[in-house]
Each structure stands twice: as structure tokens, then as C-alpha cells.
Enzyme design. Structure first.
Site, PDB file in Angstrom:
ATOM      1  N   GLY A 303      40.621   6.018  23.961  1.00 41.38           N
ATOM      2  CA  GLY A 303      41.012   7.419  23.874  1.00 41.38           C
ATOM      3  C   GLY A 303      42.509   7.481  23.621  1.00 41.38           C
ATOM      4  CG  MET A 305      49.576   8.403  26.081  1.00 43.18           C
ATOM      5  SD  MET A 305      51.254   8.227  25.422  1.00 43.18           S
ATOM      6  CE  MET A 305      52.126   7.475  26.801  1.00 43.18           C
ATOM      7  CG  HIS A 326      39.496   3.639  15.027  1.00 47.09           C
ATOM      8  ND1 HIS A 326      39.350   4.995  14.827  1.00 47.09           N
ATOM      9  CD2 HIS A 326      40.831   3.376  14.877  1.00 47.09           C
ATOM     10  CE1 HIS A 326      40.530   5.518  14.565  1.00 47.09           C
ATOM     11  NE2 HIS A 326      41.448   4.572  14.583  1.00 47.09           N
ATOM     12  N   GLY A 327      38.050   5.077  17.871  1.00 43.92           N
ATOM     13  CA  GLY A 327      38.823   5.713  18.934  1.00 43.92           C
ATOM     14  C   GLY A 327      38.549   7.200  18.962  1.00 43.92           C
TER      15      GLY A 327
END
Length: 397
Positions: A303, A305, A326-327
Site C-alpha cells: 500500500g 507508507m 503491484h500495489g
């Protein structure tokens, strides 16, 4: 969620994202990709967003052709993660020292090591193929050969942008180590060089977008690109392996009494090309902001930070060319994030995480990204969740 199909010129666009939520410029990029004469399939991940040439979060399958801009300039960028024997109870209340030690061990931003890291100095590090890998450097494009010394001291460094090193805790209280990085400057130079070569080739002059210029099979340009591409992908993998070894070394020293051990590492590219076979055809599959999610493949979907990440296992869905996101994917540009959010917003959204909270990383604020839970929910037919991780230390480039 299953995919929805949007008509395309050569192939339908299979979307694991709601088309109505995808920015217009990204949808146009997808339509442009679907016009390429060599394309055999296009799958769009839930983290899709605008990128150079091709969207981030797209999987492009082509026959006898590859588009270097659709790989991305950070060739081989990806993730690595490992579960440790430590638990949340082993961590100190103040994690600032641990973050400082990580930053001392792993150069960030434009930083690099004073001399090349010796992989033979790490406990259990597999050095097989190391010399052969560097020997193959002499075969890469002349435009970047003279930068070998720099490439060697950048090996084992984080870089900038959205790259990170994290210490995380899973739902069962286990401590995980995770990092995100790619092929550093050498990969970018190789990518820029070959994108420039492709744009000037005669067969690319009539494309709707010159950034989609391709190399085609059985040409010297394709051979040169594939050689450099696969070398850079290997560089990125070695780069993450060296950083993980450095990170483990920090953890061993900082938690000497606990004698930490480490399970098998999970590693996955998300900007790369792979040779794969679908529907009886040998294809070149480009994943730009996507991971391989073949049946049983472990992957990492981070995800932001402040929100956590997921360890997943692929379900082998061939409709997506065995791929997953990928995220979380950005929902606004870096400039837009800097204008909208302040350092106070950053502090609030990263509360409980030991990390930078200054203006230099405001563009990486969680609010600039799509909700990771939503992204995971949109690909339940692509991956199964193995573990959810929440970071407690985040080192940004």
C-alpha cells in the site's frame, strides 16, 4: 471481482478496475495500446493509472514484439519480503535507532556505497552466478558500458521516489522485513537508450503514440534490447538481494539476544518482460506495475507508507495472463499531492510509523494513493491473501 471487457481495436481490454473510475488519459493510453498490430491481449489491474506510453498497472501480451516504454524506465523494479522469527514484543518502544541503523547500512536517494558490496561477506548469501553476471556487462549497450563502476557501487542501494525499506508486523505478531527498489540508474540509462532507438525505427512511424514504439523479432535492435533488458532485470533482483542481506545484518546486530532467523525470501518483479505461452502461442508478456500471479506464486502488493501491505499467493488466472496488481496505485500525481497535502497531514496519516515526516516525502503521503483494501478486493479471482502487514518503520528514498 471478475474482469469487465472494454472494446479495443485489435483486442478487448480486460479490466479488473471499474472503467468509470479510471482517468481519461489512462483510458486513452489503454486504447492506444490495443491498436498495436502485434498485440494478443491486454489486462488492466485495479491499481491502473497514467504512465509514460503505457499505463502503470497494465499487462501487455505481444507476439514477436516488445515495447520498451511499456516496461518502464526502472527495469526490473520490484519487491522483496521475508518473515523473521522476531515478534512485535521483541521491538523496542522507540524505533528511531533501528531506522537510523537501516539508513546507515543502505544508501538512499542518490547515495551509493563507497566501494562495491562483497556478497560473499553475508551469512548464507548465494553468490553463484555473480561473476558471470558482471562479465555479461561487457555485452550491454555501448552507451552505458563506461558506467560499470557506478553500477557496482549502486548495487545494494535504495534509490528515490516510491522506493522504501520497511519493518512490518503481520496479523499474528510476526516481524517482517520488506523492500521496494529496482535497477537503479543503470537500468534507467539502458531503458532511455533503447526507447530512443525504437522511436526512430521505420515500422513505428505510423503509431498513434510514438511512446509505444516496439522492437520486432529477428532484428538486431530486438536482440540488443532483450540482452540489455534481461541483464537489467537480473541487476534489479541482485540489488534487492544485497539490500535484504544488509537489512538482515542490521536486524541480527540490533536484536542479538533474540538471535533472529529468517524464512525463505519472497521476491517479485513488477516492471519486466517474461517469455510465456498462452493459447498455444509463445508471447512476450510485459508487466508494467503488475506482478506474476501464476498458481502458487507468492507475491507482494504494498500500500502506501502508512497503510500496510499484503503477501499474496497467485491463483493462476490466465485471463489476466497470470498477473495481479503491484500495489495500491497512485490516485493523484506527485505535484498534485504536494499542492493538496502538508507536513501536518503527513504526520497525521503516518501516525505510529517511524519514518520521515518532512516536506521531501509529502508526495508519498498515503492520501495520494488508492485504498489498498479496495485494490485487493478487486482481484480476488487473481490472488489469495496470505498475510496482511502493517509497517512500524519506513525508510523512504
Amino acid at each position: 471481482m471478475s474482469y469487465v471487457e472494454v472494446p479495443g481495436a485489435q483486442v478487448p481490454i480486460r479490466m479488473w478496475a471499474d472503467p468509470s473510475t479510471v482517468e481519461d488519459v489512462a483510458m486513452q493510453q489503454l486504447r492506444n495500446v490495443a491498436t498495436l498490430p502485434w498485440i494478443k491481449g491486454l489486462a488492466v489491474m485495479p491499481d491502473v493509472h497514467f504512465g509514460k506510453g503505457a499505463t502503470v498497472g497494465s499487462v501487455i501480451a505481444m507476439k514477436d514484439a516488445v515495447c520498451p516504454a511499456a516496461v518502464g524506465v526502472d527495469i526490473g523494479c520490484g519487491m522483496s519480503a521475508v518473515r523473521t522469527s522476531l515478534t512485535a514484543n521483541d521491538l523496542p518502544g522507540d524505533l528511531s535507532r533501528l531506522r537510523s541503523k537501516i539508513e546507515q547500512a543502505i544508501p538512499v536517494g542518490r547515495g551509493m556505497h563507497d566501494s562495491p558490496v562483497d556478497p560473499g561477506g553475508f551469512h548464507g548469501f548465494a553468490t553463484a552466478g555473480w561473476e558471470g553476471f558482471w562479465g555479461r556487462f561487457e555485452g550491454v549497450a555501448d552507451a552505458v558500458k563506461f558506467r560499470r563502476e557506478r553500477a557496482m557501487v549502486q548495487m545494494g542501494t535504495l534509490g528515490s521516489g516510491n522506493h522504501f525499506v520497511e519493518v512490518c508486523i503481520s496479523g499474528d505478531g510476526a516481524v517482517w522485513l520488506m523492500l521496494h527498489s529496482g535497477s537503479r540508474n543503470i537500468g534507467k540509462e539502458l531503458a532511455d537508450h533503447h526507447i530512443g532507438v525504437a522511436r526512430d525505427l521505420p515500422h513505428n512511424q505510423g503509431l498513434v503514440d510514438r511512446d509505444l514504439a516496439v522492437f520486432i523479432a529477428e532484428t538486431p535492435q530486438m536482440a540488443a534490447y532483450r540482452n540489455d533488458l534481461f541483464w537489467a532485470q537480473e541487476y534489479a533482483k541482485y540489488n534487492r538481494a544485497i539490500m535484504m542481506a544488509l537489512l538482515k545484518d542490521v536486524v541480527r546486530k540490533e536484536f542479538k539476544k533474540a538471535k533472529p532467523t529468517f524464512e525463505q525470501e519472497i521476491s517479485c518483479h513488477h516492471n519486466y518482460v517474461s517469455e510465456e505461452r498462452y493459447d498455444g502461442m509463445d508471447l512476450l508478456v510485459t508487466r508494467k506495475g503488475a506482478i506474476r500471479a501464476g498458481s502458487g506464486d507468492y507475491g507482494i502488493i504494498p500500500g502506501s507508507m502508512g497503510t500496510g501491505s499484503y503477501i499474496v499467493k497467485g491463483l493462476g488466472n490466465e485471463a489476466s495472463f497470470n498477473s495481479a496488481s503491484h500495489g495500491a496505485g497512485r490516485r493523484m500525481s506527485r505535484n498534485a499531492a504536494k499542492k493538496r497535502f502538508s507536513t501536518q497531514d503527513l504526520e497525521e496519516q503516518t501516525r505510529g510509523v517511524e519514518c520521515r515526516k518532512d516536506s521531501g516525502v509529502v508526495d508519498e503521503i498515503p492520501g495520494a494513493y488508492k485504498p489498498i483494501e479496495q485494490v485487493i478486493d478487486q482481484q480476488t479471482d487473481l490472488v489469495a491473501v496470505v498475510a496482511k502487514l502493517k509497517q512500524v518503520v519506513c525508510v523512504k528514498g
